[in-house]
Design a protein around this motif. Structure first.
Motif, PDB file in Angstrom:
ATOM      1  N   ILE A 173       0.844  -1.196   0.000  1.00 60.92           N
ATOM      2  CA  ILE A 173       0.000   0.000   0.000  1.00 60.92           C
ATOM      3  C   ILE A 173       0.879   1.246   0.000  1.00 60.92           C
ATOM      4  O   ILE A 173       1.630   1.455   0.951  1.00 60.92           O
ATOM      5  CB  ILE A 173      -0.930   0.054   1.226  1.00 60.92           C
ATOM      6  N   SER A 174       0.807   2.045  -1.051  1.00 64.40           N
ATOM      7  CA  SER A 174       1.515   3.324  -1.119  1.00 64.40           C
ATOM      8  C   SER A 174       1.272   3.979  -2.471  1.00 64.40           C
ATOM      9  O   SER A 174       0.812   3.339  -3.421  1.00 64.40           O
ATOM     10  CB  SER A 174       3.016   3.163  -0.909  1.00 64.40           C
ATOM     11  N   CYS A 175       1.643   5.255  -2.559  1.00 67.91           N
ATOM     12  CA  CYS A 175       1.565   6.005  -3.801  1.00 67.91           C
ATOM     13  C   CYS A 175       2.955   6.347  -4.307  1.00 67.91           C
ATOM     14  O   CYS A 175       3.812   6.779  -3.526  1.00 67.91           O
ATOM     15  CB  CYS A 175       0.781   7.304  -3.614  1.00 67.91           C
ATOM     16  N   GLY A 176       3.160   6.138  -5.604  1.00 63.47           N
ATOM     17  CA  GLY A 176       4.355   6.622  -6.264  1.00 63.47           C
ATOM     18  C   GLY A 176       4.072   7.952  -6.941  1.00 63.47           C
ATOM     19  O   GLY A 176       3.081   8.623  -6.665  1.00 63.47           O
ATOM     20  N   ALA A 177       4.949   8.317  -7.885  1.00 61.26           N
ATOM     21  CA  ALA A 177       4.779   9.595  -8.563  1.00 61.26           C
ATOM     22  C   ALA A 177       3.546   9.624  -9.453  1.00 61.26           C
ATOM     23  O   ALA A 177       2.918  10.665  -9.628  1.00 61.26           O
ATOM     24  CB  ALA A 177       6.026   9.898  -9.400  1.00 61.26           C
ATOM     25  N   LEU A 178       3.191   8.478 -10.036  1.00 64.66           N
ATOM     26  CA  LEU A 178       2.109   8.450 -11.015  1.00 64.66           C
ATOM     27  C   LEU A 178       0.929   7.570 -10.632  1.00 64.66           C
ATOM     28  O   LEU A 178      -0.129   7.686 -11.235  1.00 64.66           O
ATOM     29  CB  LEU A 178       2.654   7.967 -12.370  1.00 64.66           C
ATOM     30  N   ALA A 179       1.116   6.651  -9.678  1.00 67.20           N
ATOM     31  CA  ALA A 179       0.049   5.695  -9.391  1.00 67.20           C
ATOM     32  C   ALA A 179       0.057   5.296  -7.935  1.00 67.20           C
ATOM     33  O   ALA A 179       1.105   5.265  -7.294  1.00 67.20           O
ATOM     34  CB  ALA A 179       0.208   4.454 -10.267  1.00 67.20           C
ATOM     35  N   CYS A 180      -1.131   4.978  -7.413  1.00 67.27           N
ATOM     36  CA  CYS A 180      -1.272   4.422  -6.071  1.00 67.27           C
ATOM     37  C   CYS A 180      -1.557   2.931  -6.180  1.00 67.27           C
ATOM     38  O   CYS A 180      -2.289   2.492  -7.068  1.00 67.27           O
ATOM     39  CB  CYS A 180      -2.413   5.108  -5.323  1.00 67.27           C
ATOM     40  N   ILE A 181      -0.957   2.162  -5.284  1.00 63.17           N
ATOM     41  CA  ILE A 181      -1.119   0.706  -5.267  1.00 63.17           C
ATOM     42  C   ILE A 181      -1.732   0.307  -3.932  1.00 63.17           C
ATOM     43  O   ILE A 181      -1.283   0.760  -2.878  1.00 63.17           O
ATOM     44  CB  ILE A 181       0.232   0.003  -5.463  1.00 63.17           C
ATOM     45  N   SER A 182      -2.736  -0.532  -3.972  1.00 65.63           N
ATOM     46  CA  SER A 182      -3.331  -1.084  -2.765  1.00 65.63           C
ATOM     47  C   SER A 182      -3.732  -2.523  -3.041  1.00 65.63           C
ATOM     48  O   SER A 182      -4.738  -2.778  -3.698  1.00 65.63           O
ATOM     49  CB  SER A 182      -4.556  -0.265  -2.332  1.00 65.63           C
ATOM     50  N   LYS A 183      -2.922  -3.469  -2.546  1.00 62.14           N
ATOM     51  CA  LYS A 183      -3.209  -4.891  -2.725  1.00 62.14           C
ATOM     52  C   LYS A 183      -3.126  -5.575  -1.374  1.00 62.14           C
ATOM     53  O   LYS A 183      -2.221  -5.293  -0.570  1.00 62.14           O
ATOM     54  CB  LYS A 183      -2.228  -5.547  -3.702  1.00 62.14           C
TER      55      LYS A 183
END
Length: 312
Positions: free
Chosen positions: A91-101
């Motif tokens: 779970i976190s956000c990068g420069a262009l996208a957020c990920i939540s798995k």
């Protein structure tokens, strides 16, 4: 504002023109994520369910995860100790996208005469003495996102004096064989070679039995823990634990077992596999987690404890 979602290999080209990220931008990483397995239960108890397992490597149904510059938090689920374990998450956000798995922990057996649906998890717990088996793939995850998470635990067998095996990612737990018979074995895990070496993950634990019935074995090929039978008037010995960093379910125990003598669930794991070209931009922490080259000009980052995956 960052874009929200999880991007696979097919989306990478759409971001190749953006500035401020890394090259390739974003890059796609295959993943394996396994939650902590559930523990077994005493008192003629069912086996614990294997931890929920999601993966994309050699999985034609699921795309990898798209990463860009940023810090990503990875939590490794603990195995259950006389209960359920914990989830494994990215779970976190990068420069262009957020990920939540999230991969969901394996089920832990219900109390006697529990209602249907108890013992649910990534894979469900096995049914014990007068108990229902727990449903797996709870909550449901579709194949396109690396699911399903797992399978059902074995249901109540033909009688009250033996317990069933917990479910695994590769198959459901087996029901017990009834009075005087054996506990059911745990459901099979699956073998994934994302780090270049085939290993089995997320098998179910075996079901306990009333003395003198035989106990159920752990999942085929390992990861799930074996059960033990009851021992009459004396306290039953501990059941086997699920395999550490494999998400295995713990074994159940017989009629004379206190909760502390059941098998613990095995902890989870996350493995990310990405091109060697991006490896110099990757930092992982803490040092317990490792990186290593794998076939195909790629690198695998293995997280056995909670940590961070930093890009750029």
């Amino acid at each position: 504002m960052p874009l929200i979602g999880t991007f696979g290999a097919g989306s990478a080209g759409g971001f190749g023109q953006r500035k401020g990220g890394v090259a390739p931008n974003p890059f796609s990483a295959d993943y394996l994520m396994v939650a902590g397995g559930g523990s077994g239960r005493g008192g003629i108890g069912g086996g614990g369910g294997g931890g929920g397992l999601l993966y994309s490597y050699c999985n034609a149904c699921a795309a990898g995860i798209g990463f860009d510059a940023g810090l990503y938090n990875i939590t490794i689920g603990a195995g259950g100790v006389a209960g359920v374990g914990t989830d494994t998450t990215i779970i976190s956000c990068g420069a262009l996208a957020c990920i939540s798995k999230t991969a969901t922990t394996g089920g832990h057996g219900p109390v006697p005469a529990a209602v249907p649906g108890s013992g649910a998890g990534g894979s469900g717990a096995g049914g014990g003495h007068q108990q229902y088996g727990g449903p797996g793939n709870t909550p449901a995850v579709p194949a396109a996102l690396g699911g399903p998470q797992g399978n059902n635990g074995g249901g109540a067998g033909p009688g009250n004096y033996a317990a069933s095996g917990g479910g695994g990612r590769g198959g459901a737990g087996t029901a017990s064989s009834g009075p005087g018979g054996g506990g059911g074995p745990g459901g099979a895990g699956i073998t994934v070679s994302i780090d270049g070496s085939p290993k089995q993950f997320s098998g179910g634990g075996g079901g306990g039995a009333y003395n003198p019935g035989s106990a159920g074995g752990g999942s085929p090929c390992g990861s799930g823990g074996a059960a033990v039978p009851g021992t009459g008037p004396t306290t039953a010995p501990p059941a086997s634990n699920g395999a550490v960093n494999r998400g295995g379910g713990g074994g159940g125990n017989g009629e004379t077992a206190p909760p502390s003598n059941t098998g613990d669930g095995g902890s989870g794991i996350v493995i990310l596999r990405y091109p060697n070209a991006i490896a110099p931009s990757i930092t992982i922490a803490p040092g317990t987690n490792t990186t290593a080259p794998v076939p195909g000009c790629q690198t695998a980052a293995t997280f056995t404890v909670t940590g961070t995956f930093t890009v750029g």
